[in-house]
Design a protein around this motif. Structure first.
Motif: not given
Length: 185
Positions: A176-185
């Motif tokens: 989930k953290n990786e998904q949020y990071e990719t969405i935020n980038i």
């Protein structure tokens, strides 16, 4: 022709006289019995060879199975003496589970970022450890009680499963953290 049958047998010689008036020979009775015996079918002996062979085979099988059973029981009793005691087996299982639990805990600590999560799971594991020590004391008092042994193993399995669940939870959180990071980038 009407005659009383009693009249015919009153005379003692009447038994030897044929209805035609002839007298029967003296050995007539013996010849009659001999012919009667000859005309009867011969009874075969009840113990024929097939029957005897079947009985011999059954007895042989019974003896062979009995010998095999006693040999197996004798070997089993020797194996029981040679096998380690149940306490030794429990200790071996305990060491294996504790090693797996420690390994999973170390993996969890390397991956975990949240101190509250680590503390919460540490408390759960400590509770399970206390329960395990209580069950161990019961086992030392009565080591033949199968329910106590099952409780020991179940406690260890629960701890190991808890750690595996923690690992799975962390994997999900990391994804989930990786998904949020990719969405935020």
């Amino acid at each position: 022709m009407k005659q009383d049958i009693r009249d015919l047998f009153r005379d003692t010689d009447a038994n030897l006289i044929d209805t035609s008036g002839k007298q029967l020979p003296d050995n007539h009775r013996q010849e009659f019995y001999d012919q009667l015996k000859a005309s009867r079918p011969r009874r075969e002996s009840k113990l024929n060879t097939n029957y005897l062979i079947k009985i011999a085979a059954i007895i042989t099988l019974f003896v062979a199975l009995t010998v095999a059973l006693f040999t197996t029981l004798d070997n089993t009793s020797k194996q029981i003496v040679e096998e380690p005691s149940i306490e030794t087996q429990i200790e071996r299982i305990e060491k294996e589970y504790l090693a797996s639990i420690d390994l999973e805990w170390q993996r969890f600590l390397t991956v975990a970022n949240d101190e509250k999560l680590v503390e919460r799971y540490k408390d759960k594991l400590d509770d399970l450890t206390r329960d395990y020590k209580e069950i161990s004391l019961q086992f030392k008092e009565d080591n033949n009680n199968i329910s106590v042994i099952e409780s020991l193993v179940e406690n260890l399995q629960t701890r190991l499963q808890l750690l595996k669940d923690i690992q799975e939870h962390i994997k999900v959180l990391n994804q989930k953290n990786e998904q949020y990071e990719t969405i935020n980038i």
